[in-house]
Design an enzyme around this catalytic site. Structure first.
Site, PDB file in Angstrom:
ATOM      1  N   ILE A  84       0.848  -1.198   0.000  1.00  0.00           N
ATOM      2  CA  ILE A  84       0.000   0.000   0.000  1.00  0.00           C
ATOM      3  C   ILE A  84       0.882   1.246   0.000  1.00  0.00           C
ATOM      4  O   ILE A  84       1.672   1.456   0.915  1.00  0.00           O
ATOM      5  CB  ILE A  84      -0.937   0.001   1.224  1.00  0.00           C
ATOM      6  CG1 ILE A  84      -1.810  -1.256   1.209  1.00  0.00           C
ATOM      7  CG2 ILE A  84      -1.792   1.266   1.244  1.00  0.00           C
ATOM      8  CD1 ILE A  84      -2.574  -1.487   2.491  1.00  0.00           C
ATOM      9  N   CYS A  85       0.728   2.081  -1.009  1.00  0.00           N
ATOM     10  CA  CYS A  85       1.556   3.286  -1.160  1.00  0.00           C
ATOM     11  C   CYS A  85       1.534   4.156   0.091  1.00  0.00           C
ATOM     12  O   CYS A  85       2.574   4.607   0.557  1.00  0.00           O
ATOM     13  CB  CYS A  85       1.065   4.090  -2.363  1.00  0.00           C
ATOM     14  SG  CYS A  85       1.862   5.704  -2.553  1.00  0.00           S
ATOM     15  N   PHE A  86       0.358   4.420   0.625  1.00  0.00           N
ATOM     16  CA  PHE A  86       0.254   5.384   1.718  1.00  0.00           C
ATOM     17  C   PHE A  86       0.666   4.823   3.076  1.00  0.00           C
ATOM     18  O   PHE A  86       0.675   5.540   4.062  1.00  0.00           O
ATOM     19  CB  PHE A  86      -1.146   5.991   1.766  1.00  0.00           C
ATOM     20  CG  PHE A  86      -1.342   7.002   0.678  1.00  0.00           C
ATOM     21  CD1 PHE A  86      -0.952   8.313   0.856  1.00  0.00           C
ATOM     22  CD2 PHE A  86      -1.875   6.635  -0.538  1.00  0.00           C
ATOM     23  CE1 PHE A  86      -1.088   9.245  -0.156  1.00  0.00           C
ATOM     24  CE2 PHE A  86      -2.027   7.548  -1.561  1.00  0.00           C
ATOM     25  CZ  PHE A  86      -1.630   8.863  -1.373  1.00  0.00           C
TER      26      PHE A  86
END
Length: 169
Positions: A84-86
């Site tokens: 997950i990027c965030f």
């Protein structure tokens, strides 16, 4: 969870820049492409990230946030890595209150670059936790934030936010 994404009506798309997973639909997105001969955009990936991070710092400061840029080391990023990027900090990305707010990815070619990214408008914790195996909603709340949680969307509409982001560039 590809089957979970299909069931939730979330299409999967692979970006040319690679990077980690980003959930679109309730976010501000941006894309910048320019020749690397333009002043401020030469010298490789990190100087370009740094230059564009300055735009987001200005944009968020004008909205009343206290943005921070943290230059994580490769070892720090590896220790925090997630699909997950965030939930995974990267070099020169923007944090507010210690939580990631701007996610970006970049593709550098010999004479030009493309950098694009996302700023979540509303919380995404619940859906991300549902779509990613092993993801925890509580952990995501600690790792990422969004413009609604920061009280920004209550003061500025989406059209004004877009205009202010363009002006910051």
């Amino acid at each position: 969870d590809p089957a979970g994404c299909r069931a939730a009506g979330v299409p999967l798309v692979r970006r040319i820049t690679g990077g980690r997973a980003v959930l679109h639909g309730s976010d501000l997105t941006y894309a910048v492409t320019a020749p690397t001969t333009l002043p401020g955009f030469g010298g490789g990936i990190m100087p370009i990230y740094r230059a564009l991070s300055a735009v987001f710092v200005r944009f968020l400061a004008e909205l009343g946030c206290a943005p921070q840029v943290k230059a994580y080391t490769g070892r720090e990023r590896a220790g925090l890595a997630s699909a997950i990027c965030f939930s995974t900090p990267s070099a020169f990305e923007i944090l507010v209150g210690g939580r990631k707010l701007v996610g970006s990815a970049q593709r550098l070619l010999p004479t030009a670059f493309l950098q694009h990214g996302s700023l979540p408008l509303a919380p995404q914790w619940a859906l991300l936790a549902r779509l990613f195996r092993g993801a925890s909603q509580a952990a995501l709340r600690e790792q990422m934030t969004d413009l609604e949680t920061l009280g920004i969307t209550a003061r500025f509409g989406e059209a004004e936010l877009r205009a202010r982001l363009v002006a910051a560039f």
